[in-house]
Design an enzyme around this catalytic site. Sequence first.
Site, PDB file in Angstrom:
ATOM      1  N   HIS A  11       0.838  -1.188   0.000  1.00 49.61           N
ATOM      2  CA  HIS A  11       0.000   0.000   0.000  1.00 49.61           C
ATOM      3  C   HIS A  11       0.883   1.252   0.000  1.00 49.61           C
ATOM      4  CE1 HIS A  11      -3.871  -2.001   1.772  1.00 49.61           C
ATOM      5  NE2 HIS A  11      -3.307  -2.737   0.824  1.00 49.61           N
ATOM      6  N   GLU A  36       1.004   3.949   1.877  1.00 54.68           N
ATOM      7  CA  GLU A  36       1.570   4.386   3.152  1.00 54.68           C
ATOM      8  C   GLU A  36       2.723   3.487   3.582  1.00 54.68           C
ATOM      9  OE1 GLU A  36      -2.908   5.322   3.265  1.00 54.68           O
ATOM     10  OE2 GLU A  36      -1.629   3.725   2.494  1.00 54.68           O
ATOM     11  N   CYS A  60      -5.975   2.407   5.710  1.00 51.49           N
ATOM     12  CA  CYS A  60      -6.655   1.153   6.039  1.00 51.49           C
ATOM     13  C   CYS A  60      -6.102   0.635   7.380  1.00 51.49           C
ATOM     14  CB  CYS A  60      -6.435   0.129   4.928  1.00 51.49           C
ATOM     15  SG  CYS A  60      -4.766  -0.585   4.922  1.00 51.49           S
TER      16      CYS A  60
END
Length: 157
Positions: free
Chosen positions: A54, A56, A84
């Site tokens: 992801h 991040e 998330c």
Amino acid sequence: MQKKEPYMREAIRLSEEKMKAGFGGPFGAVIVRNDEIIARGFNNVLSSNDPTAHAEVDAIRKACQLLGDFQLPDCELYTSCEPCPMCLGAIYWARLKKVYYGNTRQDAASIGFDDNFIYEEINVPVDKRHIPMQQLLPHEAKSAFKAWQEMESKQNY
């Protein structure tokens, strides 16, 4: 101190550019330290076949590598979408100072990225979760924990 908007615009730009290039979903992130972008991340789940890739997490990994540290307490994260549960965990482990986000998790759910079931699953007792979980060899597993406890050269984190 610089304005925050240019950093968010860079995260948004990355989210669209890398999504259109086929790397993964429309998510981008930048990490800022002392008013300078030190790491850029983007979702590359599809291109890497890695469900943890992801934006991040990608940005956190790059920033930590650049700084030679596993914590980022003097850094801020700008991400195109509310993190998330996995990314939220990584953010807390990295001890980032602050997080700015563009889209909400409800916005993400509306286009097919619905993580609400994970948020709910965290609070479910282990034996009632959707993915079966069973403890196995706990006494043997504790030997590594005991060795860690006794290790004088350990670095707590």
